[in-house]
Write an enzyme that holds these catalytic residues in place. Structure first.
Site, mmCIF file in Angstrom:
data_model
loop_
_atom_site.group_PDB
_atom_site.id
_atom_site.type_symbol
_atom_site.label_atom_id
_atom_site.label_comp_id
_atom_site.label_asym_id
_atom_site.label_seq_id
_atom_site.Cartn_x
_atom_site.Cartn_y
_atom_site.Cartn_z
ATOM 1 N N ASN A 149 0.867 -1.179 0.000
ATOM 2 C CA ASN A 149 0.000 0.000 0.000
ATOM 3 C C ASN A 149 0.902 1.227 0.000
ATOM 4 O OD1 ASN A 149 -1.816 2.040 0.454
ATOM 5 N ND2 ASN A 149 -2.281 1.468 2.569
ATOM 6 N N TRP A 150 0.964 1.871 -1.136
ATOM 7 C CA TRP A 150 1.903 2.999 -1.263
ATOM 8 C C TRP A 150 1.375 4.288 -0.646
ATOM 9 C CZ3 TRP A 150 3.646 2.216 -7.085
ATOM 10 C CH2 TRP A 150 4.512 1.112 -7.139
ATOM 11 N N LYS A 151 0.122 4.308 -0.278
ATOM 12 C CA LYS A 151 -0.472 5.525 0.303
ATOM 13 C C LYS A 151 -0.194 6.717 -0.620
ATOM 14 C CE LYS A 151 0.048 3.245 4.677
ATOM 15 N NZ LYS A 151 0.133 3.324 6.118
ATOM 16 N N HIS B 138 -9.435 1.512 4.613
ATOM 17 C CA HIS B 138 -8.139 1.603 5.286
ATOM 18 C C HIS B 138 -8.270 2.554 6.477
ATOM 19 C CE1 HIS B 138 -4.020 2.719 6.166
ATOM 20 N NE2 HIS B 138 -3.694 1.539 5.648
ATOM 21 N N GLU C 43 -6.569 4.889 7.609
ATOM 22 C CA GLU C 43 -6.343 6.318 7.355
ATOM 23 C C GLU C 43 -7.570 6.964 6.725
ATOM 24 O OE1 GLU C 43 -2.693 5.648 5.290
ATOM 25 O OE2 GLU C 43 -1.822 4.985 7.183
ATOM 26 N N GLU D 208 -5.640 -4.936 10.321
ATOM 27 C CA GLU D 208 -4.575 -3.977 10.572
ATOM 28 C C GLU D 208 -4.877 -3.199 11.847
ATOM 29 O OE1 GLU D 208 -2.360 -2.783 6.747
ATOM 30 O OE2 GLU D 208 -4.157 -1.573 6.830
ATOM 31 N N GLY E 99 2.420 2.042 10.685
ATOM 32 C CA GLY E 99 3.423 3.099 10.579
ATOM 33 C C GLY E 99 4.133 3.426 11.878
ATOM 34 N N SER F 51 3.174 -2.316 10.255
ATOM 35 C CA SER F 51 4.619 -2.415 10.500
ATOM 36 C C SER F 51 5.205 -3.771 10.106
ATOM 37 C CB SER F 51 4.933 -2.076 11.962
ATOM 38 O OG SER F 51 4.608 -0.722 12.220
ATOM 39 N N GLY G 104 2.793 -1.177 4.127
ATOM 40 C CA GLY G 104 2.945 0.213 3.723
ATOM 41 C C GLY G 104 4.402 0.560 3.498
ATOM 42 N N GLY G 105 5.047 1.112 4.522
ATOM 43 C CA GLY G 105 6.404 1.637 4.406
ATOM 44 C C GLY G 105 7.394 0.694 3.731
HETATM 45 P P1 PGA Z 1 2.823 0.135 7.478
HETATM 46 O O1 PGA Z 1 1.387 0.412 6.851
HETATM 47 O O2 PGA Z 1 3.318 -1.168 6.905
HETATM 48 O O3 PGA Z 1 3.677 1.301 7.039
HETATM 49 O O4 PGA Z 1 2.647 0.050 8.950
HETATM 50 C C1 PGA Z 1 0.476 -0.631 6.683
HETATM 51 C C2 PGA Z 1 -0.799 -0.138 6.052
HETATM 52 O O5 PGA Z 1 -1.220 0.980 6.353
HETATM 53 O O6 PGA Z 1 -1.416 -0.846 5.246
#
Ligand code: PGA
Length: 251
Positions: free
Chosen positions: A9-11, A95, A97, A167, A173, A212, A233-234
């Protein structure tokens, strides 16, 4: 047998040029993933979707969000036919966010999931509790509500391609990934809820852990009976770490 899935997930990261660079660099990884029965995907921003699809047609390319209406006066939104025109067949839904910053409710997620399924697309539905809810011991109650409302009004036939991602919000994050025991406990619970609601099809629905996930901790999750992959994500942003994630899943 559920196929493993690694989804990045590149956000709100990567310009079109950067997305293209990643997609081209990931071509061999897709071959490798295919050979080892792992599905590999990324969710770029809308602007990068067709570029990534063109540069590496073997990646699963997911939108990060979608609007449930076909068209109309919804400024700033993107519809399912617009995604389909590009060849996009997946979308994340709910998600954390989006839930936190854009007030997306379980009901709104339900409308999106229903519209995606009606259009033959794959919804990747994200659920998970906040730190406050976790500390209050409310994780399962929260996840149950998100799942029941989000999947309201759907049949077993509808959900056969659904993917669910657990999640925990406190792990996204933050570098504080959930232990494999917690992740399995909640993912197992999600499968039980899916079975209660939809029957045996629950055994075919893929459930991912996210929060994470890094190359050095991904393997422990994939070793759990109810965890079929990871939403990352990251650690999905650099192709080198994406490659390491994949290799650690395969091994
Ligand atoms: P993260 O994000 O791996 O950076 O914690 C995960 C996500 O939001 O899907």
């Amino acid at each position: 047998m559920r196929r493993k899935l690694l989804m990045g997930n590149w956000k709100m990261n990567k310009t079109i040029a950067e997305a293209k660079e990643f997609a081209l660099a990931s071509k061999q990884l897709s071959e490798y993933a295919k050979k080892h029965n792992v599905d590999l995907g990324v969710a770029p921003v809308y602007l990068g979707l067709s570029t990534v699809l063109e540069a590496n047609p073997n990646l699963i390319v997911a939108a990060q969000n979608v609007n449930e209406h076909e068209k109309g006066a919804y400024t700033g939104e993107i519809s399912i036919p617009m995604l389909q025109e590009l060849g996009v067949t997946w979308s994340l839904v709910g998600h954390s966010e989006r839930r936190t910053y854009y007030n997306e409710s379980d009901e709104a997620c339900n409308a999106k999931i229903k519209a995606l399924i009606a259009a033959g697309m794959v919804p990747l539905y994200c659920v998970g509790e906040t730190l406050e809810q976790f500390e209050a011991g409310a994780t399962k109650a929260v996840v149950k509500e998100q799942l029941y409302v989000g999947l309201n009004d759907l049949t077993a036939g509808d959900v056969k391609n659904l993917v669910v991602a657990y999640e925990p919000v406190w792990s996204i994050g933050t570098g504080k990934n959930a232990s494999k025991e917690i992740a399995q406990d909640v993912c197992g619970y999600i499968r039980k809820l899916l079975r209660d609601k939809f029957g045996d099809i629950a055994d075919e629905i893929r459930i991912l852990y996210g929060g994470s996930v890094k190359p050095n901790n991904v393997k422990q999750y994939l070793g759990q009976p109810d965890i079929d992959g990871a939403l990352v994500g990251g650690a999905s942003l650099a192709v080198e770490s994406y490659e390491e994630l994949l290799k650690n899943i395969v091994e």
